[in-house]
Design a protein around this motif. Sequence first.
Motif, PDB file in Angstrom:
ATOM      1  N   ASP A 188     -12.200  -3.222  15.062  1.00  0.00           N
ATOM      2  CA  ASP A 188     -12.820  -2.526  16.252  1.00  0.00           C
ATOM      3  C   ASP A 188     -14.330  -2.811  16.068  1.00  0.00           C
ATOM      4  O   ASP A 188     -14.971  -3.231  17.054  1.00  0.00           O
ATOM      5  CB  ASP A 188     -12.554  -1.023  16.253  1.00  0.00           C
ATOM      6  N   ARG A 191     -15.253  -6.502  16.894  1.00  0.00           N
ATOM      7  CA  ARG A 191     -14.981  -6.844  18.171  1.00  0.00           C
ATOM      8  C   ARG A 191     -16.285  -6.355  18.972  1.00  0.00           C
ATOM      9  O   ARG A 191     -16.831  -7.087  19.888  1.00  0.00           O
ATOM     10  CB  ARG A 191     -13.832  -6.451  18.850  1.00  0.00           C
ATOM     11  N   LEU A 201     -15.457 -14.718  18.167  1.00  0.00           N
ATOM     12  CA  LEU A 201     -15.138 -13.876  16.816  1.00  0.00           C
ATOM     13  C   LEU A 201     -13.584 -14.497  16.512  1.00  0.00           C
ATOM     14  O   LEU A 201     -12.695 -14.712  17.413  1.00  0.00           O
ATOM     15  CB  LEU A 201     -14.592 -12.377  17.218  1.00  0.00           C
ATOM     16  N   THR A 203     -10.575 -14.241  14.487  1.00  0.00           N
ATOM     17  CA  THR A 203      -9.798 -13.033  13.988  1.00  0.00           C
ATOM     18  C   THR A 203      -8.789 -13.508  12.955  1.00  0.00           C
ATOM     19  O   THR A 203      -8.136 -14.449  13.292  1.00  0.00           O
ATOM     20  CB  THR A 203      -9.417 -12.232  15.047  1.00  0.00           C
TER      21      THR A 203
END
Length: 408
Positions: A188, A191, A201, A203
Amino acid sequence: MSRLRRDPRAERAAGFIAGDGPRPLYDRTRRAAGSGRPRRDPRAEREAQRIGGAARLRYDLSQVGRPRGEAVTAAPRSAPVAEAPKTVIVETPAFLVAVVPDAPGGRLSSHDRQVLGAARVLAGREGAVAVIVEAACEGLGAAGADRVLRLDGAEGYDPAARAARIEAALAGVGARHALFPESLDGGDLARRVAVGLGEALFTNAEVVAAKGLVRPARGRRVEQSLAPPRLATVAPDAVADYAGPPREARALPFEGAPPEPHGSIVSATRIPADPAAVPLSLAEFVVSAGNGLTDLDTFREVVAALHATPGASRVLCDAGLMPRHTQVGASGTVLAATCYFALGISGAPQHLQGIAGCEHVVAVNTDLHAAMIERAGLAVVQDAQAVMPALLRLLAQEAAGATAGEPT
């Protein structure tokens, strides 16, 4: 021929030892007149190899292979002195790789250590790893941190304000890369930081190398690779921990102004879950009973006093003494707990497979050579029936001291 001719009878007569016994005695260590080579005395050599001061016979086998006939005395042995590993210091790094760990309770989790291991791969020899934390955290140098940047944490739960502080810190230190754990809080935060900085980003990276990062896509049917981006999250159990010598973990000064609090969240409170109702696969602290435990009532009191999740071995579950959902092992539940406390469990191979992912293991067993004792980081060689009441008394004393305001 120039070599002297041997006279075995003269040699044997020269080695004769006068005595009153019924059998003649001879000195076997005397040198032969013709060969010049001493005769071996295996008994004397074996006695010279013996190490004294032990209840059982022990011998120094390093003396084997010495020249024949030499009665070699065992040299005194000194305990090996373990040299402290040298701390690696990077004075002027070419660039920084920032890591923002979760660090629950002021300590690195196993996932945090893996992210630090990935950062060390990206840093290589020329770069340095800078850890950004909001509170005191232990074990950063051993985990691979060259620099530590400590920020002032905000009171309460405000993820937007935390993301703003991380954005300011990344801009202040000029980090080339920033890695986050792909966890509930870390994902969280990553982001939010990516949106705040306006950058992409990457991930759930499962492969981290200096040339690029790799992650699965389309239901793991394909792989996506990219040159190391500035922002990325690392998947759990994908990268190995840092296993090199400890790093310096030098404090990194940061004089950036703290961002203004957003104040969008009025109140937030973390409600801890009931440890007895938490599934074993999600539990952080598990206390298990084994076949060496008979007093299950006291065991339940220990579990409640430690605020832990109860577990059991397969023997107790098969006997109906513990519920089936508490079974720990390859045929039960595989744990990923921070601490595992085993009471009266010898440690069958299937049970050890179930606790392979536990960070700390504490075992109580009467068998010094039990597999669980060897696996444990802290072992108590004692009957669990005697340890549990003593543990309850200590916990009661600690609770009484905390109630009275005394330091514990």
